[in-house]
Design an enzyme around this catalytic site. Structure first.
Site, PDB file in Angstrom:
ATOM      1  N   LYS A  30      10.583  13.278   4.838  1.00  0.00           N
ATOM      2  CA  LYS A  30      11.784  12.686   4.346  1.00  0.00           C
ATOM      3  C   LYS A  30      11.818  11.920   3.041  1.00  0.00           C
ATOM      4  CE  LYS A  30      14.061   9.366   6.417  1.00  0.00           C
ATOM      5  NZ  LYS A  30      14.694   8.391   5.555  1.00  0.00           N
ATOM      6  N   ASN A  31      10.852  11.042   3.383  1.00  0.00           N
ATOM      7  CA  ASN A  31      10.935   9.975   2.191  1.00  0.00           C
ATOM      8  C   ASN A  31      10.154  10.254   0.937  1.00  0.00           C
ATOM      9  OD1 ASN A  31      12.509   8.308   3.793  1.00  0.00           O
ATOM     10  ND2 ASN A  31      10.786   6.921   4.344  1.00  0.00           N
ATOM     11  N   CYS A 124      20.497   2.128   6.965  1.00  0.00           N
ATOM     12  CA  CYS A 124      20.242   1.647   8.332  1.00  0.00           C
ATOM     13  C   CYS A 124      20.726   0.236   8.528  1.00  0.00           C
ATOM     14  CB  CYS A 124      18.549   1.914   8.851  1.00  0.00           C
ATOM     15  SG  CYS A 124      18.214   3.491   8.936  1.00  0.00           S
ATOM     16  N   ARG A 129      19.099  -5.189   2.832  1.00  0.00           N
ATOM     17  CA  ARG A 129      18.716  -3.853   1.982  1.00  0.00           C
ATOM     18  C   ARG A 129      19.427  -4.296   0.334  1.00  0.00           C
ATOM     19  NH1 ARG A 129      17.541   0.436   5.014  1.00  0.00           N
ATOM     20  NH2 ARG A 129      15.907   1.069   3.320  1.00  0.00           N
ATOM     21  N   ASP A 319       8.214   1.639   9.806  1.00  0.00           N
ATOM     22  CA  ASP A 319       8.915   2.650  10.238  1.00  0.00           C
ATOM     23  C   ASP A 319       8.588   3.153  11.612  1.00  0.00           C
ATOM     24  OD1 ASP A 319       9.843   4.419   7.273  1.00  0.00           O
ATOM     25  OD2 ASP A 319      10.281   2.565   8.097  1.00  0.00           O
ATOM     26  N   ARG A 412      19.281  12.339  11.018  1.00  0.00           N
ATOM     27  CA  ARG A 412      19.095  11.984   9.633  1.00  0.00           C
ATOM     28  C   ARG A 412      17.508  12.102   9.319  1.00  0.00           C
ATOM     29  NH1 ARG A 412      20.701   6.467   8.103  1.00  0.00           N
ATOM     30  NH2 ARG A 412      19.622   6.972   6.127  1.00  0.00           N
TER      31      ARG A 412
END
Ligand code: EPZ
Length: 435
Positions: A30-31, A124, A129, A319, A412
């Site tokens: 995903k990243n 999230c 952030r 993560d 997600r």
């Protein structure tokens, strides 16, 4: 599209038995797929990307790019993105607030059109952030930065200028964003204290194939000399396997596996986790693109406790901090988990305590886990992508039934997760409330 908000998972726990077996394949990262899609803004013509995971955040990035005038065609794990005639500089609020990675589109969009406006990105609830590194970096590259009541307006009408940027915090998306912004800037940019994650390095390597002038990717200092729009020259961008997904499957297999092989992964991207699993007594066969986890363990079946500190790559990934905590609830003894990257990333522990885990907070960044404690199934709410997967793992090893709500957050980051888990013997179903 089905209303995702009323869906939930129902998991029938194994009660500590190790019965899972078979193979589970890892999807594309995903990243990496997210910045790769944003990189399409650096291209004159189309960009074809393969091994793209079919997850909600990818759909959101596709909608974001379509919203600014790019043509996005997705077929399974293949995505083709073609720049439109008129590309808008305004990133749509509603979409970009739904995922943090939307911020990576601001760099290439600003570099291509000379301006960008975007709201504070969402994502999230794992911490504040902030985006100070982005705003300061754009100023250093000659852009003006205005904050209105709901958006940031960044302008560089004469184009961005190469600059020296030292990142006060090692930041994955800031490094990716400024590599991409610098590709179209005038002159040379030097990024210092750059992120070392494999996804960052692989993005830079692909951009170089397409004509970008980049040196030092995968080291703390990256030099980019600006050029004109790139061309893929027919070379597809193949996304690397998702090391976070692979790690989560390995932790589940270590807890509840009889004989499980995680395939389509890159073991050298999993160093920190493999070392921790080996130390804890888990028996594994490590191949070139797969890891096989065996049920019997080295140390008379016990899992050794340990102290884990999350750290930028190649250290222990933040993560997989939550799934690792679930693992350590089954270790025989006391472990400490120290979250050093995000200030709000231990909140999930309260639900594990409700399930029977013995976890004590030491301070806002550290918890002590005393194992081994049997867990019992509960009704849970997924707080973020990665803690959501940790709850799935906790439910699988528990006695009884676990229900997990708010599973859009899990979708997600993980495609068809219940189907893939069922293929190794997990009793999990996706249900929805009667509308
Ligand atoms: C990326 O987020 C990942 N997301 C995150 O994965 C991952 O947890 C994180 O890197 C760390 O590995 C994507 O790649 C899309 P950071 P990112 O900028 O780039 C501070 C998931 O579940 N910081 O590396 O947003 C920040 O507060 C997600 O897939 C600033 O201070 O993380 C944090 O403390 C969750 N100012 C540290 O840097 C800034 O302007 C590292 O964050 C930016 C970041």
């Amino acid at each position: 599209m089905k209303d995702k908000d009323n869906e939930f998972f129902v998991i029938k726990g194994l009660g500590g038995k190790k019965t899972l077996s078979g193979e589970i394949a890892v999807n594309g990262a995903k990243n990496e797929a997210l910045p790769a899609m944003a990189a399409s803004l650096l291209f004159r013509g189309e960009l074809a990307i393969s091994n793209v995971p079919e997850i909600e955040d990818i759909a959101r990035m596709g909608e974001l790019l379509e919203g600014i005038g790019m043509k996005v065609e997705r077929e399974g794990s293949n995505t083709v993105i073609t720049p439109g005639k008129n590309i808008s500089s305004t990133i749509p609020d509603a979409i970009s607030k739904r995922f943090r990675a939307s911020i990576v589109a601001t760099g290439p969009l600003l570099a291509r059109t000379g301006k960008v406006s975007f709201p504070h990105p969402g994502g999230c609830v794992i911490g504040a952030r902030p985006i100070d590194l982005f705003l300061e970096g754009y100023k250093k590259m000659g852009a003006s930065v205005e904050e209105t009541d709901h958006a940031y307006e960044i302008q560089a009408p004469k184009g961005l200028v190469g600059a020296e940027i030292f990142f006060r915090n090692q930041s994955v998306t800031a490094t990716e964003t400024f590599i991409m912004a610098a590709v179209l800037a005038n002159g040379k940019t030097v990024l210092r204290n750059a992120a070392l994650e494999p996804e960052v390095e692989h993005l830079a390597k692909y951009l170089k194939i397409c004509g970008a002038k980049i040196k030092g990717e995968g080291t703390p200092t990256i030099e980019i000399t600006g050029t004109k729009l790139l061309s893929s020259r027919g070379e597809k961008y193949a996304i690397i396997p998702d090391r976070i997904e692979a790690a989560s499957f390995l932790l589940l297999s270590a807890l509840a596996g009889k004989d499980v092989t995680v395939t389509h992964c890159v073991p050298e991207h999993l160093g920190a986790l493999l070392e921790a699993l080996e130390y804890s007594g888990i028996k594994m066969e490590i191949g070139k693109t797969s890891v096989r986890v065996l049920g019997e363990r080295y140390k008379n079946g016990d899992i050794m406790p340990m102290n884990i500190k999350t750290h930028e790559y190649p250290g222990f990934p933040t993560d997989i901090q939550a799934p690792m905590t679930v693992f350590l609830t089954q270790a025989s003894g006391e472990s400490i988990v120290f979250e050093t990257i995000f200030e709000g990333r231990l909140n999930y522990a309260a639900e594990l305590i409700r399930m029977g885990a013995n976890i004590l907070p030491m301070d806002t960044n550290r918890i002590i886990i005393k194992g081994q404690t049997p867990l019992s199934g509960k009704n849970l709410e997924s707080p973020d992508i990665r803690a959501g997967l940790a709850y799935i793992i906790a439910g699988i090893i528990s006695e009884g039934e676990t229900v997990i709500h708010n599973i859009y957050l899990i979708d997600r980051g993980y495609a068809k997760i219940e189907e893939r888990l069922r293929s190794i013997g997990v009793k999990i179903e996706r249900r929805s409330h009667e509308a």
